[in-house]
Structures are given as structure tokens and as C-alpha cells.
Design a protein around this motif. Structure first.
Motif, PDB file in Angstrom:
ATOM      1  N   UNK A   1       0.805  -1.223   0.000  1.00 52.88           N
ATOM      2  CA  UNK A   1       0.000   0.000   0.000  1.00 52.88           C
ATOM      3  C   UNK A   1       0.838   1.273   0.000  1.00 52.88           C
ATOM      4  N   UNK A   2       1.961   1.295   0.667  1.00 53.01           N
ATOM      5  CA  UNK A   2       2.808   2.491   0.686  1.00 53.01           C
ATOM      6  C   UNK A   2       2.267   3.571   1.618  1.00 53.01           C
ATOM      7  N   UNK A   3       2.903   4.738   1.566  1.00 50.20           N
ATOM      8  CA  UNK A   3       2.564   5.832   2.475  1.00 50.20           C
ATOM      9  C   UNK A   3       1.411   6.652   1.891  1.00 50.20           C
ATOM     10  N   UNK A   4       0.199   6.304   2.297  1.00 46.24           N
ATOM     11  CA  UNK A   4      -1.003   6.933   1.755  1.00 46.24           C
ATOM     12  C   UNK A   4      -1.019   8.452   1.973  1.00 46.24           C
ATOM     13  N   UNK A   5      -0.523   8.887   3.139  1.00 55.37           N
ATOM     14  CA  UNK A   5      -0.570  10.320   3.463  1.00 55.37           C
ATOM     15  C   UNK A   5       0.248  11.177   2.504  1.00 55.37           C
ATOM     16  N   UNK A   6       1.240  10.566   1.903  1.00 62.90           N
ATOM     17  CA  UNK A   6       2.049  11.276   0.912  1.00 62.90           C
ATOM     18  C   UNK A   6       1.176  11.729  -0.266  1.00 62.90           C
TER      19      UNK A   6
ATOM     20  N   UNK B   1      -3.143  17.898  -6.035  1.00 63.24           N
ATOM     21  CA  UNK B   1      -3.392  17.415  -7.407  1.00 63.24           C
ATOM     22  C   UNK B   1      -3.297  15.883  -7.525  1.00 63.24           C
ATOM     23  N   UNK B   2      -3.222  15.192  -6.370  1.00 64.83           N
ATOM     24  CA  UNK B   2      -3.092  13.721  -6.409  1.00 64.83           C
ATOM     25  C   UNK B   2      -4.268  13.071  -5.697  1.00 64.83           C
ATOM     26  N   UNK B   3      -4.697  11.938  -6.207  1.00 64.87           N
ATOM     27  CA  UNK B   3      -5.913  11.290  -5.700  1.00 64.87           C
ATOM     28  C   UNK B   3      -5.646   9.810  -5.478  1.00 64.87           C
ATOM     29  N   UNK B   4      -5.953   9.369  -4.278  1.00 63.30           N
ATOM     30  CA  UNK B   4      -5.621   8.004  -3.860  1.00 63.30           C
ATOM     31  C   UNK B   4      -6.841   7.099  -4.023  1.00 63.30           C
ATOM     32  N   UNK B   5      -6.634   5.966  -4.677  1.00 62.43           N
ATOM     33  CA  UNK B   5      -7.733   5.010  -4.864  1.00 62.43           C
ATOM     34  C   UNK B   5      -7.273   3.631  -4.414  1.00 62.43           C
TER      35      UNK B   5
ATOM     36  N   UNK C   1      -8.390  -0.365  -3.461  1.00 62.15           N
ATOM     37  CA  UNK C   1      -9.429  -1.281  -3.957  1.00 62.15           C
ATOM     38  C   UNK C   1      -9.992  -2.234  -2.900  1.00 62.15           C
ATOM     39  N   UNK C   2      -9.571  -2.056  -1.633  1.00 65.98           N
ATOM     40  CA  UNK C   2     -10.067  -2.987  -0.606  1.00 65.98           C
ATOM     41  C   UNK C   2      -9.433  -4.362  -0.741  1.00 65.98           C
ATOM     42  N   UNK C   3      -8.203  -4.398  -1.232  1.00 70.39           N
ATOM     43  CA  UNK C   3      -7.511  -5.687  -1.418  1.00 70.39           C
ATOM     44  C   UNK C   3      -6.308  -5.769  -0.484  1.00 70.39           C
ATOM     45  N   UNK C   4      -5.997  -6.982  -0.062  1.00 71.80           N
ATOM     46  CA  UNK C   4      -4.823  -7.188   0.781  1.00 71.80           C
ATOM     47  C   UNK C   4      -3.554  -7.106  -0.061  1.00 71.80           C
ATOM     48  N   UNK C   5      -2.450  -6.797   0.632  1.00 69.92           N
ATOM     49  CA  UNK C   5      -1.159  -6.741  -0.059  1.00 69.92           C
ATOM     50  C   UNK C   5      -0.738  -8.135  -0.523  1.00 69.92           C
ATOM     51  N   UNK C   6      -0.238  -8.207  -1.706  1.00 68.08           N
ATOM     52  CA  UNK C   6       0.322  -9.474  -2.223  1.00 68.08           C
ATOM     53  C   UNK C   6       1.257  -9.131  -3.372  1.00 68.08           C
ATOM     54  N   UNK C   7       2.345  -9.845  -3.471  1.00 77.71           N
ATOM     55  CA  UNK C   7       3.346  -9.563  -4.498  1.00 77.71           C
ATOM     56  C   UNK C   7       2.694  -9.443  -5.880  1.00 77.71           C
ATOM     57  N   UNK C   8       3.016  -8.362  -6.563  1.00 74.97           N
ATOM     58  CA  UNK C   8       2.562  -8.119  -7.940  1.00 74.97           C
ATOM     59  C   UNK C   8       1.054  -7.978  -8.116  1.00 74.97           C
ATOM     60  N   UNK C   9       0.324  -7.779  -7.010  1.00 74.37           N
ATOM     61  CA  UNK C   9      -1.133  -7.622  -7.118  1.00 74.37           C
ATOM     62  C   UNK C   9      -1.460  -6.129  -7.228  1.00 74.37           C
ATOM     63  N   UNK C  10      -2.375  -5.793  -8.149  1.00 75.82           N
ATOM     64  CA  UNK C  10      -2.815  -4.403  -8.248  1.00 75.82           C
ATOM     65  C   UNK C  10      -3.790  -4.135  -7.110  1.00 75.82           C
ATOM     66  N   UNK C  11      -3.390  -3.271  -6.173  1.00 78.19           N
ATOM     67  CA  UNK C  11      -4.246  -3.050  -5.001  1.00 78.19           C
ATOM     68  C   UNK C  11      -4.774  -1.612  -4.911  1.00 78.19           C
ATOM     69  N   UNK C  12      -4.361  -0.784  -5.826  1.00 78.16           N
ATOM     70  CA  UNK C  12      -4.858   0.583  -5.866  1.00 78.16           C
ATOM     71  C   UNK C  12      -4.147   1.368  -6.943  1.00 78.16           C
ATOM     72  N   UNK C  13      -4.512   2.633  -7.065  1.00 73.14           N
ATOM     73  CA  UNK C  13      -3.765   3.501  -7.973  1.00 73.14           C
ATOM     74  C   UNK C  13      -3.853   4.943  -7.491  1.00 73.14           C
ATOM     75  N   UNK C  14      -2.980   5.771  -8.032  1.00 73.51           N
ATOM     76  CA  UNK C  14      -2.967   7.198  -7.710  1.00 73.51           C
ATOM     77  C   UNK C  14      -3.185   7.966  -9.006  1.00 73.51           C
ATOM     78  N   UNK C  15      -4.146   8.875  -8.987  1.00 69.36           N
ATOM     79  CA  UNK C  15      -4.324   9.747 -10.149  1.00 69.36           C
ATOM     80  C   UNK C  15      -3.694  11.100  -9.874  1.00 69.36           C
ATOM     81  N   UNK C  16      -3.183  11.702 -10.930  1.00 70.81           N
ATOM     82  CA  UNK C  16      -2.530  13.005 -10.824  1.00 70.81           C
ATOM     83  C   UNK C  16      -3.094  13.902 -11.920  1.00 70.81           C
ATOM     84  N   UNK C  17      -3.412  15.134 -11.568  1.00 71.14           N
ATOM     85  CA  UNK C  17      -3.757  16.099 -12.619  1.00 71.14           C
ATOM     86  C   UNK C  17      -2.765  17.254 -12.535  1.00 71.14           C
ATOM     87  N   UNK C  18      -2.465  17.866 -13.678  1.00 69.78           N
ATOM     88  CA  UNK C  18      -1.424  18.894 -13.672  1.00 69.78           C
ATOM     89  C   UNK C  18      -1.651  19.892 -14.800  1.00 69.78           C
TER      90      UNK C  18
END
Ligand code: AMP
Length: 368
Positions: A312-317, A323-327, A329-346
Motif C-alpha cells: 500500500x505504501x505511504x497513503x498520506x504522501x 493534485x493527487x488522488x488516492x484510490x 481497492x479494498x484488497x490485501x497486499x500481495x506480491x505483484x497484485x494491483x491493489x490501488x492507484x494514484x491519479x494526478x492532474x497537472x
């Protein structure tokens, strides 16, 4: 206006983002999936296929059905479609499920692909290496994703190990395309045939998994822009596709070359949640409900998306950046699993790149 009840085959992050992004259109979601706890479990009922009379219960609970994966059972789609419409239709699904069918279809409608051969025996593989020339990429015809089920054959010495790894399945050998970058074009088509196309995304992969998308892809010639628009429009119309469709492309010196399509919302379109006037998820739901499509243009000159993979990493960052948005997915951490994404607008490329640079921990925290 009556609430529209939408059935989704699957209950992963794509279904989750459809349900969240379309909630304001008076929608209700029902998911058809075995997983009891999933990214969608708080967003509507989940009907488990193994439960008694599950299919009939699902059909009775919804007005229209869609799916999250190109590997969805086409028989199931056909069966449901006899009672409630399923979008995208079976033709979009079948043409995306099988790499040989898909590439032959692309070529039949004038969309350029890598040269390819069907491979079912070692002799056919040997012949393909001669006819296509090395290097080639050997892929399973079905169920490959994120680079799985693939082997790069650089020299004759790699042929035996590639055959040993994949030879028990039906295969396609593809000539290696020399490209400068990977792009994707995403579009929506409604039941009435309205089409809207998102700006091209430039996608960075590592270990076969998408890491970062940047939108709009920079320095595209007008000819290539038109080529991408032409490819996706032709596909949508020839398939009589309803919903969102994604086409992955290689950018080469001689023009765009199609790699594969996905009859669904796509990871390289996640930026559109905050980055576009109407996201790919909302437009998918609008399309299958035959509502007018939303504007696919970007709200700001630049947008980006970073996948959160494995940890998951440092969400507060992210949460502290305007301009950044945290998403998640309600998934547990697992190697190479997509568990979320961050959107950026600029507002500028520089702002986008400095935001991406600030978040590099997310890009590397993936167990590469
Ligand atoms: P795929 O599963 O077909 O999307 O392939 C995964 C990745 O392998 C792509 O994103 C490309 O980076 C690479 N790749 C696939 N096919 C080819 C090809 N014919 N030539 C060069 N690279 C390819």
C-alpha cells in the motif's frame, strides 16, 4: 426515473469503480462472483454462482449485465443475454479472448498487427522462427495477461526452453515489433451508437505490469492521432460494441501497430476518474444504459496514473497533495497484485513529472 439495476460478472476493482462512479445516476449494482469478500462487497449484493438457482436469481435482480474480464465465459454471456441484455456483446468477447482470432480480426478490418503464426507443434514453432525471423514472442492464445504465458525467443538457443515452458498449450508466435513506446486508446459506444474517444495514453510497463500512464501521450503526429481514432472507431462499429473498449498499441516509426484489445474499462484509463470530464467507468455505465455519453476530454492539460502494486505504501504522501488522488481497492497486499492507484492532474508536463517523481516509492514498492 426508475433505478437501473446493473449486474456485473466479477467483483474486482473494475466493478468497484463502475459502482462508485455511477452511483449518482441512480444505479444499483449486483455482482455475480464466488468471492464473498471482494472490492465490491460493500457496494451491492454478491450472488455466488455456486449457490442454488444463482443464475436465475442474478437475472431476476438486474436490468442489464456487463463484465469485468475478457476471460468471462462466453456461454454464460449467451445464456444471460436470452433474458437480459449483456454488454459488450458476445462478438466483442470472443474476438478478445483468443489472440489468433483477435489478430486475424484486426487484419481483416485493416488494423495493422505484428506478423504472426499459429503454433501447435515444435515443427510449427521451428517454421515460425524461420518465417518470422528472430526475435519472436511466443504467447498462449488464451488467458494471458500482464505478460503471463509468454516467452521471448531471442536466439535459436531459446527455442527449446520456450517450448518446454509453453508447448502444452495452443500458441501464437509473433514477430517482435520494434517500438518506441506503448500507447492505448479507450473509447465508449452506447446502445444508440454514440461514440466518444479518450485522449491517447502513454503506458510504462515493467515485468509485464502497467506501472504509469501519462495523458495525453506527447509528440504524436496528427497522422498517428487519426490512425488511433480510426482503429478504435472501426473496431467499435464492426463489433457493434456497446460499452468501453480499449486498444493497446505500439508506436513505431512506420505508424501504430495494434497489440490487443480489451472489451472493458482498462487500467490505462483510470486517470479519467479525476482527469476527464466523465470517467471511463461512468461512460461504460452510460453506454450500456443507453444514456448520452459524457465528455471524454481531459479537465486539465496533463494527467497521470501510478499503479499501487503489491504494497500500500505511504497513503498520506498522496492525501496531502492537492493534485493527487488516492484510490484503494479494498484488497490485501500481495506480491505483484494491483491493489490501488494514484491519479494526478497537472497544468504542465513539469508539474506532472515532479508529482510522479515525488511518488516514486509507489512505483518501486512492487517487488520487482
Ligand atoms: P501482451 O500480453 O500481449 O499485452 O504483451 C505484454 C507485453 O509484451 C506488451 O506490453 C509489450 O511490452 C510486449 N510485447 C507483446 N507482444 C509484442 C510484440 N509482438 N513485439 C514486441 N513486444 C511485444
Amino acid at each position: 426515473m426508475a433505478v437501473k439495476r446493473i449486474g456485473v460478472i466479477g467483483s474486482g476493482q473494475l466493478g468497484r469503480m463502475m459502482a462508485i462512479d455511477a452511483a449518482h445516476l441512480d444505479t444499483e449494482f449486483v455482482f455475480f462472483d464466488e468471492a464473498v469478500k471482494s472490492p465490491c462487497s460493500n457496494l451491492g449484493e454478491t450472488i455466488q454462482p455456486s449457490s442454488q438457482d444463482s443464475l436465475q436469481h442474478f437475472i431476476n435482480s438486474v436490468d442489464v449485465v456487463t463484465y469485468e474480464s475478457e476471460n468471462t465465459d462466453a456461454q454464460l454471456v449467451k445464456e444471460i443475454n436470452q433474458s437480459v441484455p449483456v454488454y459488450p456483446g458476445v462478438s466483442s468477447l470472443l474476438n478478445s479472448q483468443h489472440r489468433l482470432t483477435e489478430k486475424s480480426f484486426f487484419q481483416s478490418i485493416g488494423i495493422k498487427t505484428a506478423d504472426f503464426r499459429k503454433v501447435t507443434t515444435k515443427e510449427e514453432l521451428d517454421l515460425a522462427t524461420k518465417e518470422l525471423g528472430l526475435p519472436i514472442i511466443l504467447k498462449t492464445t488464451r488467458e494471458g495477461y500482464d505478460g503471463k504465458g509468454q516467452a521471448l525467443i531471442r536466439t535459436q538457443a531459446d527455442v527449446s526452453s520456450a517450448w518446454a515452458e509453453l508447448g502444452d498449450k495452443e500458441l501464437i508466435a509473433e514477430a517482435f515489433v520494434t517500438f518506441t513506446r506503448e500507447l492505448s486508446v479507450i473509447a465508449a459506444r452506447s446502445v444508440s451508437g454514440e461514440i466518444k474517444i479518450y485522449p491517447l495514453a502513454e503506458n510504462d510497463h515493467s515485468a509485464g505490469i502497467l506501472r504509469v500512464s501519462r495523458v495525453p501521450a506527447q509528440n504524436i503526429t496528427p497522422e498517428k492521432q487519426e490512425q488511433a481514432k480510426g482503429f478504435i472507431t472501426t473496431l467499435l462499429e464492426k463489433l457493434d460494441h456497446v460499452g468501453v473498449l480499449t486498444l493497446e498499441l505500439f508506436d513505431t516509426e512506420t505508424g501504430l501497430v495494434a497489440n490487443e484489445m480489451a472489451p472493458r474499462v482498462h487500467n490505462s484509463g483510470h486517470w479519467s476518474i479525476e482527469g476527464a470530464y466523465c470517467s471511463q467507468f461512468e461512460n461504460h455505465i452510460r453506454a450500456i444504459c443507453d444514456l448520452p455519453l459524457g465528455d471524454t476530454q481531459a479537465r486539465q492539460p496533463f494527467a497521470g496514473m501510478i499503479n499501487i502494486i503489491g504494497k500500500h505504501g505511504d497513503r498520506n504522501l498522496v492525501l496531502t497533495q492537492t493534485n493527487c488522488f488516492y484510490h484503494a481497492y479494498g484488497k490485501d497486499e500481495r506480491l505483484n497484485r494491483k491493489i490501488g492507484h494514484i491519479n494526478i492532474i497537472a497544468n504542465s508536463e513539469q508539474e506532472l513529472e515532479s508529482s510522479i517523481a515525488n511518488l516514486t516509492d509507489f512505483i518501486s514498492e512492487c517487488g520487482d
